[in-house]
Design a protein around this motif. Structure first.
Motif, PDB file in Angstrom:
ATOM      1  N   GLU A 208       0.822  -1.202   0.000  1.00 24.01           N
ATOM      2  CA  GLU A 208       0.000   0.000   0.000  1.00 24.01           C
ATOM      3  C   GLU A 208       0.865   1.265   0.000  1.00 24.01           C
ATOM      4  OE1 GLU A 208       0.931  -0.472   4.392  1.00 24.01           O
ATOM      5  OE2 GLU A 208       0.761  -1.738   2.595  1.00 24.01           O
ATOM      6  N   PRO A 209       0.334   2.402  -0.475  1.00 26.19           N
ATOM      7  CA  PRO A 209       1.068   3.666  -0.395  1.00 26.19           C
ATOM      8  C   PRO A 209       1.085   4.200   1.033  1.00 26.19           C
ATOM      9  CG  PRO A 209      -1.098   4.019  -1.377  1.00 26.19           C
ATOM     10  CD  PRO A 209      -0.948   2.539  -1.189  1.00 26.19           C
ATOM     11  N   VAL A 210       2.255   4.609   1.496  1.00 28.62           N
ATOM     12  CA  VAL A 210       2.421   5.151   2.846  1.00 28.62           C
ATOM     13  C   VAL A 210       3.022   6.546   2.724  1.00 28.62           C
ATOM     14  CG1 VAL A 210       3.534   4.891   5.086  1.00 28.62           C
ATOM     15  CG2 VAL A 210       2.763   2.860   3.827  1.00 28.62           C
ATOM     16  N   LEU A 211       2.296   7.534   3.219  1.00 28.25           N
ATOM     17  CA  LEU A 211       2.760   8.916   3.157  1.00 28.25           C
ATOM     18  C   LEU A 211       3.504   9.292   4.431  1.00 28.25           C
ATOM     19  CD1 LEU A 211      -0.252  10.815   1.524  1.00 28.25           C
ATOM     20  CD2 LEU A 211       2.066  10.605   0.601  1.00 28.25           C
ATOM     21  N   GLY A 212       4.644   9.964   4.253  1.00 25.93           N
ATOM     22  CA  GLY A 212       5.402  10.464   5.381  1.00 25.93           C
ATOM     23  C   GLY A 212       5.125  11.937   5.619  1.00 25.93           C
ATOM     24  N   ALA A 213       5.924  12.532   6.478  1.00 25.43           N
ATOM     25  CA  ALA A 213       5.771  13.948   6.801  1.00 25.43           C
ATOM     26  C   ALA A 213       6.132  14.818   5.609  1.00 25.43           C
ATOM     27  CB  ALA A 213       6.651  14.301   7.987  1.00 25.43           C
ATOM     28  N   ALA A 214       5.544  16.011   5.550  1.00 26.01           N
ATOM     29  CA  ALA A 214       5.841  16.946   4.466  1.00 26.01           C
ATOM     30  C   ALA A 214       7.335  17.266   4.461  1.00 26.01           C
ATOM     31  CB  ALA A 214       5.030  18.214   4.645  1.00 26.01           C
ATOM     32  N   PRO A 215       7.971  17.218   3.327  1.00 28.27           N
ATOM     33  CA  PRO A 215       9.422  17.402   3.271  1.00 28.27           C
ATOM     34  C   PRO A 215       9.828  18.865   3.187  1.00 28.27           C
ATOM     35  CG  PRO A 215       8.618  16.882   1.096  1.00 28.27           C
ATOM     36  CD  PRO A 215       7.414  16.855   2.014  1.00 28.27           C
ATOM     37  N   ALA A 217      13.473  19.113   2.612  1.00 26.14           N
ATOM     38  CA  ALA A 217      14.769  18.819   2.010  1.00 26.14           C
ATOM     39  C   ALA A 217      14.557  17.745   0.950  1.00 26.14           C
ATOM     40  CB  ALA A 217      15.741  18.343   3.088  1.00 26.14           C
ATOM     41  N   PRO A 218      15.581  17.412   0.167  1.00 24.41           N
ATOM     42  CA  PRO A 218      15.425  16.362  -0.836  1.00 24.41           C
ATOM     43  C   PRO A 218      14.759  15.107  -0.271  1.00 24.41           C
ATOM     44  CG  PRO A 218      17.556  17.397  -1.111  1.00 24.41           C
ATOM     45  CD  PRO A 218      16.946  18.005   0.130  1.00 24.41           C
ATOM     46  N   THR A 219      13.844  14.549  -1.046  1.00 28.26           N
ATOM     47  CA  THR A 219      13.058  13.427  -0.547  1.00 28.26           C
ATOM     48  C   THR A 219      12.769  12.440  -1.679  1.00 28.26           C
ATOM     49  OG1 THR A 219      11.089  12.848   0.759  1.00 28.26           O
ATOM     50  CG2 THR A 219      10.810  14.493  -0.951  1.00 28.26           C
ATOM     51  N   ARG A 220      12.274  11.260  -1.283  1.00 25.89           N
ATOM     52  CA  ARG A 220      11.998  10.191  -2.236  1.00 25.89           C
ATOM     53  C   ARG A 220      10.494   9.944  -2.322  1.00 25.89           C
ATOM     54  NH1 ARG A 220      13.227   5.518  -0.701  1.00 25.89           N
ATOM     55  NH2 ARG A 220      13.940   4.556  -2.653  1.00 25.89           N
ATOM     56  N   LEU A 221      10.044   9.618  -3.543  1.00 27.41           N
ATOM     57  CA  LEU A 221       8.665   9.200  -3.785  1.00 27.41           C
ATOM     58  C   LEU A 221       8.721   7.819  -4.427  1.00 27.41           C
ATOM     59  CD1 LEU A 221       7.188  12.431  -5.435  1.00 27.41           C
ATOM     60  CD2 LEU A 221       6.673  11.612  -3.155  1.00 27.41           C
ATOM     61  N   GLN A 222       8.488   6.787  -3.635  1.00 26.69           N
ATOM     62  CA  GLN A 222       8.582   5.423  -4.146  1.00 26.69           C
ATOM     63  C   GLN A 222       7.253   5.005  -4.768  1.00 26.69           C
ATOM     64  OE1 GLN A 222       9.364   2.440  -1.166  1.00 26.69           O
ATOM     65  NE2 GLN A 222      10.316   1.041  -2.624  1.00 26.69           N
ATOM     66  N   ILE A 223       7.326   4.193  -5.824  1.00 27.46           N
ATOM     67  CA  ILE A 223       6.130   3.674  -6.491  1.00 27.46           C
ATOM     68  C   ILE A 223       6.273   2.158  -6.656  1.00 27.46           C
ATOM     69  CG2 ILE A 223       5.611   5.834  -7.697  1.00 27.46           C
ATOM     70  CD1 ILE A 223       6.876   4.591 -10.226  1.00 27.46           C
ATOM     71  N   PRO A 224       5.191   1.438  -6.942  1.00 30.53           N
ATOM     72  CA  PRO A 224       5.290  -0.012  -7.152  1.00 30.53           C
ATOM     73  C   PRO A 224       6.227  -0.342  -8.310  1.00 30.53           C
ATOM     74  CG  PRO A 224       3.001   0.662  -6.882  1.00 30.53           C
ATOM     75  CD  PRO A 224       3.794   1.928  -7.018  1.00 30.53           C
ATOM     76  N   THR A 225       6.891  -1.487  -8.213  1.00 29.51           N
ATOM     77  CA  THR A 225       7.835  -1.878  -9.259  1.00 29.51           C
ATOM     78  C   THR A 225       7.125  -2.282 -10.552  1.00 29.51           C
ATOM     79  OG1 THR A 225       7.865  -4.131  -8.403  1.00 29.51           O
ATOM     80  CG2 THR A 225       9.572  -2.622  -7.610  1.00 29.51           C
ATOM     81  N   ASP A 226       5.877  -2.758 -10.443  1.00 27.03           N
ATOM     82  CA  ASP A 226       5.141  -3.204 -11.640  1.00 27.03           C
ATOM     83  C   ASP A 226       3.663  -2.897 -11.450  1.00 27.03           C
ATOM     84  OD1 ASP A 226       3.975  -4.470 -13.807  1.00 27.03           O
ATOM     85  OD2 ASP A 226       5.235  -6.251 -13.677  1.00 27.03           O
ATOM     86  N   ILE A 227       3.253  -1.712 -11.859  1.00 31.11           N
ATOM     87  CA  ILE A 227       1.865  -1.298 -11.658  1.00 31.11           C
ATOM     88  C   ILE A 227       0.910  -2.114 -12.523  1.00 31.11           C
ATOM     89  CG2 ILE A 227       1.949   0.536 -13.387  1.00 31.11           C
ATOM     90  CD1 ILE A 227       0.045   0.574 -10.012  1.00 31.11           C
ATOM     91  N   LEU A 237      -6.126  -1.750  -4.993  1.00 32.82           N
ATOM     92  CA  LEU A 237      -4.861  -1.220  -4.491  1.00 32.82           C
ATOM     93  C   LEU A 237      -4.174  -0.360  -5.543  1.00 32.82           C
ATOM     94  CD1 LEU A 237      -2.751  -1.019  -2.297  1.00 32.82           C
ATOM     95  CD2 LEU A 237      -1.813  -3.227  -3.049  1.00 32.82           C
ATOM     96  N   ALA A 238      -4.240  -0.779  -6.793  1.00 34.75           N
ATOM     97  CA  ALA A 238      -3.671   0.037  -7.861  1.00 34.75           C
ATOM     98  C   ALA A 238      -4.353   1.396  -7.922  1.00 34.75           C
ATOM     99  CB  ALA A 238      -3.802  -0.693  -9.199  1.00 34.75           C
ATOM    100  N   GLN A 239      -5.662   1.418  -7.722  1.00 34.57           N
ATOM    101  CA  GLN A 239      -6.386   2.689  -7.718  1.00 34.57           C
ATOM    102  C   GLN A 239      -5.977   3.557  -6.535  1.00 34.57           C
ATOM    103  OE1 GLN A 239      -8.444   3.877 -10.174  1.00 34.57           O
ATOM    104  NE2 GLN A 239      -8.302   5.781  -9.003  1.00 34.57           N
ATOM    105  N   ARG A 240      -5.667   2.938  -5.390  1.00 31.16           N
ATOM    106  CA  ARG A 240      -5.181   3.714  -4.237  1.00 31.16           C
ATOM    107  C   ARG A 240      -3.885   4.432  -4.592  1.00 31.16           C
ATOM    108  NH1 ARG A 240      -4.677   0.438   1.217  1.00 31.16           N
ATOM    109  NH2 ARG A 240      -3.809   2.483   1.823  1.00 31.16           N
ATOM    110  N   TRP A 241      -3.029   3.761  -5.344  1.00 28.31           N
ATOM    111  CA  TRP A 241      -1.787   4.399  -5.756  1.00 28.31           C
ATOM    112  C   TRP A 241      -2.061   5.570  -6.697  1.00 28.31           C
ATOM    113  CZ3 TRP A 241       3.001   4.445  -4.065  1.00 28.31           C
ATOM    114  CH2 TRP A 241       3.410   3.424  -3.193  1.00 28.31           C
ATOM    115  N   ARG A 242      -2.988   5.404  -7.620  1.00 27.30           N
ATOM    116  CA  ARG A 242      -3.313   6.507  -8.521  1.00 27.30           C
ATOM    117  C   ARG A 242      -3.893   7.680  -7.737  1.00 27.30           C
ATOM    118  NH1 ARG A 242      -2.927   7.074 -13.434  1.00 27.30           N
ATOM    119  NH2 ARG A 242      -2.633   4.857 -13.876  1.00 27.30           N
ATOM    120  N   ASP A 243      -4.780   7.401  -6.793  1.00 26.78           N
ATOM    121  CA  ASP A 243      -5.374   8.459  -5.988  1.00 26.78           C
ATOM    122  C   ASP A 243      -4.319   9.186  -5.150  1.00 26.78           C
ATOM    123  OD1 ASP A 243      -7.850   7.769  -6.998  1.00 26.78           O
ATOM    124  OD2 ASP A 243      -8.422   6.567  -5.253  1.00 26.78           O
ATOM    125  N   THR A 244      -3.342   8.436  -4.661  1.00 29.11           N
ATOM    126  CA  THR A 244      -2.286   9.043  -3.846  1.00 29.11           C
ATOM    127  C   THR A 244      -1.440  10.006  -4.666  1.00 29.11           C
ATOM    128  OG1 THR A 244      -2.196   7.129  -2.375  1.00 29.11           O
ATOM    129  CG2 THR A 244      -0.277   8.576  -2.396  1.00 29.11           C
TER     130      THR A 244
END
Length: 279
Positions: A208-215, A217-227, A237-244
């Protein structure tokens, strides 16, 4: 500009050799018919539907626009079509690129983009724009990680409802990218931060997508390896990623954050505007 063109030619020679392809413009009707068929197969169009039809391809190819194919031996295994766009006359809009992954060797897409850079710079075109689905990790790695393109804007359902087999019922959210062709590899390397410790978006233990604190400084946005595989196994779950991404990306882009890489762990690396300007 001469340094960028010299680098582009060297990169093109290496990329085409690695992929085992010969890349050239397509203008003959026979080639364009084959290109139409390749695009139709790649996007899994139903009978009677095509990605780009022969009449449009012929019009583009014979009016000075960009219609190019990659050949492995005598077989067309990849192709790109594009046209000039604003700001004129220094920008190409690369509308569609397709690779037959059953017949093409790895690196064919990279070879097509390398050829595109040379073609453009030789004609005084210094920027290329195109759209892609931000959830496609393979494309993100090429677009940002290797080419150094950056995002220009984010659009929800950019193309409306798509009817091809690959995109049916998935939405057509797209990132519009801009590739500055005058930047060399050294320029791009200097822009990448050495150490990024903050993560704004990550993949949780259940995918699932997990959001961290607002950045700040430089930060990472990870996505699924194979949507695509995720869409097939768990559409919700794929739709949750699109919504995020709909929730996160527009605000970042609007406030000046820039993507400077797509790393080997499957994440966009982004920097705030003041950081991007100082690197």
């Amino acid at each position: 500009m001469e340094m960028a063109l010299e680098e582009a030619r060297e990169v093109m020679e290496q990329a085409t050799a690695r992929a085992g392809v010969r890349v050239r413009p397509l203008t003959e009707t026979e080639d364009l018919v084959e290109m139409e068929a390749l695009f139709t197969a790649v996007w899994e169009h139903p009978p009677g539907s095509v990605e780009l039809d022969i009449s449009l391809l012929a019009a583009l190819a014979r009016s000075g626009n960009y219609v190019v194919g990659a050949f492995r031996e005598d077989s067309l295994v990849g192709a790109t079509a594009g046209f000039l766009c604003e700001p004129f006359p220094v920008t190409l809009y690369s509308h569609v690129t397709g690779v037959d992954r059953q017949r093409a060797a790895r690196g064919t897409g990279t070879a097509l983009k390398a050829y595109q850079r040379v073609w453009c710079l030789e004609r005084g075109i210094t920027g290329v724009r195109w759209t892609f689905d931000a959830l496609q990790a393979r494309n993100a790695r090429l677009n940002m990680g290797r080419l150094g393109a950056g995002w220009a804007s984010f659009h929800v359902d950019y193309y409306g409802v798509l009817r091809d087999g690959l995109n049916r019922d998935t939405g057509s959210d797209r990132l519009l990218l801009h590739w500055d062709l005058s930047r060399t590899a050294a320029d791009r390397d200097a822009q990448r931060p050495a150490d990024v410790t903050h993560t704004l978006l990550s993949v949780g233990s259940a995918g699932e997508p997990v959001l961290g604190a607002a950045p700040t400084a430089p930060t990472r946005l990870q996505i699924p390896t194979d949507i695509d595989a995720l869409r097939a196994s768990d559409p919700a779950l794929a739709q949750r990623w699109r919504d995020t991404l709909r929730e996160v990306l527009p605000g970042l882009i609007a406030t000046g954050w820039q993507v400077v890489d797509f790393d080997d762990r499957g994440a966009y690396v982004i920097v705030p505007p003041q950081q991007e300007e100082s690197l």
